[in-house]
Enzyme design. Structure first.
Site, mmCIF file in Angstrom:
data_model
loop_
_atom_site.group_PDB
_atom_site.id
_atom_site.type_symbol
_atom_site.label_atom_id
_atom_site.label_comp_id
_atom_site.label_asym_id
_atom_site.label_seq_id
_atom_site.Cartn_x
_atom_site.Cartn_y
_atom_site.Cartn_z
ATOM 1 N N GLY A 1 1.305 41.549 -1.186
ATOM 2 C CA GLY A 1 0.211 41.328 -0.237
ATOM 3 C C GLY A 1 0.262 42.462 0.782
ATOM 4 N N ALA A 2 -0.881 43.101 1.010
ATOM 5 C CA ALA A 2 -0.888 44.339 1.798
ATOM 6 C C ALA A 2 -0.188 44.222 3.160
ATOM 7 C CB ALA A 2 -2.334 44.821 1.954
ATOM 8 N N ARG B 1 4.669 51.156 -3.852
ATOM 9 C CA ARG B 1 3.381 50.643 -4.334
ATOM 10 C C ARG B 1 2.264 51.524 -3.769
ATOM 11 N NH1 ARG B 1 2.231 44.461 -4.631
ATOM 12 N NH2 ARG B 1 0.873 45.269 -6.269
ATOM 13 N N GLN C 1 -1.367 35.096 -8.860
ATOM 14 C CA GLN C 1 -1.071 34.826 -7.441
ATOM 15 C C GLN C 1 -1.873 33.639 -6.911
ATOM 16 O OE1 GLN C 1 -1.581 37.871 -8.723
ATOM 17 N NE2 GLN C 1 -0.567 39.480 -7.570
ATOM 18 N N ASP D 1 -6.640 45.305 0.065
ATOM 19 C CA ASP D 1 -5.451 46.159 0.106
ATOM 20 C C ASP D 1 -5.734 47.502 0.757
ATOM 21 O OD1 ASP D 1 -5.019 44.222 -2.311
ATOM 22 O OD2 ASP D 1 -3.060 44.942 -1.640
ATOM 23 N N ASN E 1 -9.269 45.622 -3.686
ATOM 24 C CA ASN E 1 -8.493 44.369 -3.653
ATOM 25 C C ASN E 1 -8.061 44.055 -5.082
ATOM 26 O OD1 ASN E 1 -7.464 42.091 -2.117
ATOM 27 N ND2 ASN E 1 -8.968 40.833 -3.180
ATOM 28 N N LYS E 2 -7.388 42.955 -5.232
ATOM 29 C CA LYS E 2 -6.832 42.549 -6.530
ATOM 30 C C LYS E 2 -7.869 42.632 -7.651
ATOM 31 C CE LYS E 2 -3.477 41.652 -7.233
ATOM 32 N NZ LYS E 2 -2.537 42.690 -7.715
HETATM 33 O O1 MRU Z 1 -0.492 42.789 -6.011
HETATM 34 P P1 MRU Z 1 -0.480 41.956 -4.775
HETATM 35 O O2 MRU Z 1 -0.083 40.535 -4.996
HETATM 36 O O3 MRU Z 1 0.324 42.622 -3.659
HETATM 37 O O4 MRU Z 1 -1.999 41.959 -4.317
HETATM 38 C C1 MRU Z 1 -2.402 41.219 -3.192
HETATM 39 C C2 MRU Z 1 -3.857 41.271 -2.956
HETATM 40 O O5 MRU Z 1 -4.608 41.907 -3.665
HETATM 41 C C3 MRU Z 1 -4.364 40.599 -1.721
HETATM 42 O O6 MRU Z 1 -5.627 40.049 -1.929
HETATM 43 C C4 MRU Z 1 -4.457 41.659 -0.625
HETATM 44 O O7 MRU Z 1 -3.217 42.310 -0.476
HETATM 45 C C5 MRU Z 1 -4.847 41.113 0.670
HETATM 46 S S1 MRU Z 1 -3.550 40.145 1.326
HETATM 47 C C6 MRU Z 1 -3.885 39.615 2.866
#
Ligand code: MRU
Length: 368
Positions: A53-54, A89, A201, A242, A252-253
Site C-alpha cells: 500500500g503506497a 518497488r 488484497q 499509488d 493504482n492496482k
Molecule cells: O501492490 P499493493 O498491495 O501495494 O497495491 C496497493 C494499491 O494499489 C492501493 O490501492 C494503493 O496503494 C493505495 S493505498 C492507500
C-alpha cells in the site's frame, strides 16, 4: 484502527525502540506481528509485500532509513540506503517521497546526529499519514452524506478495489476513511469489495478490515463491478492510488482502469482518495511515464488460501508451465476521474485545479 477491540497501527516503534509491523502476507488467517531490525529486513518486507500500500510503503521506507542510520550514518551509507530502498518497488511514489524527505532532513546533519533525527522524522511521517487520511475521510464523508440525502433511509453502496484501507496506510486508510467516518456518523453503508486478483488484497485485507469494524460488505469477483453498476447497485466508487500525476492521471492496482471505464459508462461517480505525498509533480502523462511494476508469474498461477486442515497453502490453478503476465498496476486517465479526494478537500483531476490546491507542495518537489 481496531482489531478485536485493541487499537493498532500497521507500523510502530515498541517500548524498546524496535520497529514492529503487521506481516500482511498471512492475513486474514493469521495476525502476525514481526520486528524489522536491520535495513535488509526493511528491503525484504517492502519488496515481498509484508507491508504494502503506497502510504505504508513510504512510512516503512522512512523507518528503514532510520534503522540504516544506526548501522551506517555516513554520507555513503545514506546514499546507499536511498538506492537500496528505492529499488524495492517502482510504482508507488510515496516510497521516493519518503526517501527524499529523509534525505532532505539528514544530509545537512553530521553523521553522529543522523540516527536520532531519522527516527524522529520517521515517527512524524507516520503521524502525518494518519492525519492526512483522517482528513480525507472527513471530506469524503460530505460526499457520502450528499448521496445519502438523495436516498433517505436507504443504504449507500460503495465499490472499492484492492486494499486502500488502514492496512495500506499507517491508520484509517485512504479510500476506506470516508467509509469508516460515514459508518461512525450512522449513515448506512455497504461496500462491494473487489477480490483484486492476483494477490487478492480485497478478499484478504479489505474484507478482513471491514469485518472487524462491522461494516456491511460483499466480496465480489473482479469482473462483477460492471454488472452491479449497470443495475444501479453502486452509488459511488472510491479507490486509492499509488501515484497520481500533475494532470490527475491515477495509477493504482491493476483493474482500477476497467472499473473507471465501467463507472463512466454507467454514470457512477468515480473518486480517488489521494494523500498529497502520492502526487508525482514530475510526471504528467501517467500511461507513458509511470513505470509499472511487473511481478512474478507465480502470483498469477498460484493462489494462497487456508485449506480444510486449517493450514495456509498455495495451490496451482493453471496447467504446469503456463506462462503468465503480471502487471501490478494500471493507469486511469484523468478524464475518467470524478474527483480527487485529498486531505485539503475535493479537487478536480485537472492540472490547473491541482496546482491551485497544492502549489506549495509542487514547488517543493520540483525544487528538490
Ligand atoms: O501492490 P499493493 O498491495 O501495494 O497495491 C496497493 C494499491 O494499489 C492501493 O490501492 C494503493 O496503494 C493505495 S493505498 C492507500
Amino acid at each position: 484502527m481496531k482489531i478485536d477491540g485493541t487499537h493498532y497501527r500497521t507500523i510502530w516503534q515498541d517500548d524498546a525502540g524496535v520497529v514492529q509491523v503487521i506481516d500482511q502476507r498471512w492475513l486474514p488467517h493469521e495476525l502476525r506481528i514481526v520486528p524489522l531490525k536491520t535495513r535488509a529486513d526493511f528491503v525484504v518486507a517492502i519488496r515481498d509485500m509484508w507491508v504494502r500500500g503506497a502510504p505504508l510503503i513510504g512510512a516503512a521506507a522512512a523507518w528503514g532509513v532510520a534503522v540504516a542510520m544506526q548501522e551506517d550514518p555516513s554520507d555513503a551509507g545514506l546514499t546507499e540506503t536511498w538506492d537500496v530502498l528505492h529499488e524495492t518497488r517502482p510504482t508507488a511514489i510515496n516510497l521516493r517521497w519518503a526517501l527524499d524527505e529523509m534525505e532532505r532532513v539528514l544530509r545537512p546533519l553530521a553523521p553522529a546526529e543522523r540516527a536520532e533525527a531519522a527516527a524522529k522524522r520517521a515517527a512524524e511521517i507516520c503521524d502525518e499519514d494518519v492525519e492526512i487520511n483522517r482528513n480525507i475521510g472527513l471530506h469524503g464523508l460530505e460526499i457520502i452524506k450528499a448521496i445519502a440525502a438523495k436516498k433517505p433511509g436507504q443504504t449507500v453502496n460503495i465499490l472499492t478495489h484492492c486494499n486502500a484501507g488502514w492496512l495500506a496506510t499507517v491508520d484509517w486508510g485512504t479510500a476506506t476513511s470516508p467509509i469508516y467516518h460515514a459508518h461512525e456518523a450512522g449513515i448506512p453503508v455497504h461496500v462491494f469489495v473487489d477480490e483484486t486478483r492476483p494477490r487478492n488484497q480485497g478478499a484478504q485485507l479489505t474484507a478482513w478490515e471491514l469485518n472487524h469494524h462491522g461494516i456491511p460488505h460483499s466480496l465480489v469477483v473482479d469482473n462483477a463491478g460492471g454488472h452491479f453498476m449497470q443495475h444501479g447497485e453502486v452509488d459511488m466508487v472510491i479507490v486509492g492510488t499509488d501515484r497520481t500525476t500533475a494532470r490527475g492521471d491515477v495509477c493504482n492496482k491493476i483493474g482500477t482502469y476497467l472499473k473507471a471505464l465501467a463507472a463512466k459508462a454507467n454514470g457512477v461517480p468515480f473518486y480517488v482518495a489521494l494523500p498529497s505525498p502520492t502526487i508525482d509533480w514530475r510526471v504528467d502523462d501517467g500511461v507513458k511515464e509511470i513505470p509499472i511494476e511487473e511481478r512474478n508469474q507465480e502470483e498469477v498461477t498460484l493462489v494462497q488460501g487456508r485449506g480444510a486442515d486449517g493450514q495456509i497453502a498455495l495451490v496451482q490453478i493453471s496447467p504446469d508451465g503456463t506462462p503468465a503476465r503480471n502487471p501490478a498496476f494500471d493507469v486511469t486517465p484523468a478524464e475518467l476521474v470524478t474527483g480527487l479526494l485529498t486531505e485539503r478537500g475535493l479537487c478536480p483531476a485537472d492540472t490547473a485545479e491541482m496546482e491551485k490546491m497544492f502549489s506549495d507542495l509542487k514547488s517543493a518537489m520540483l525544487a528538490g
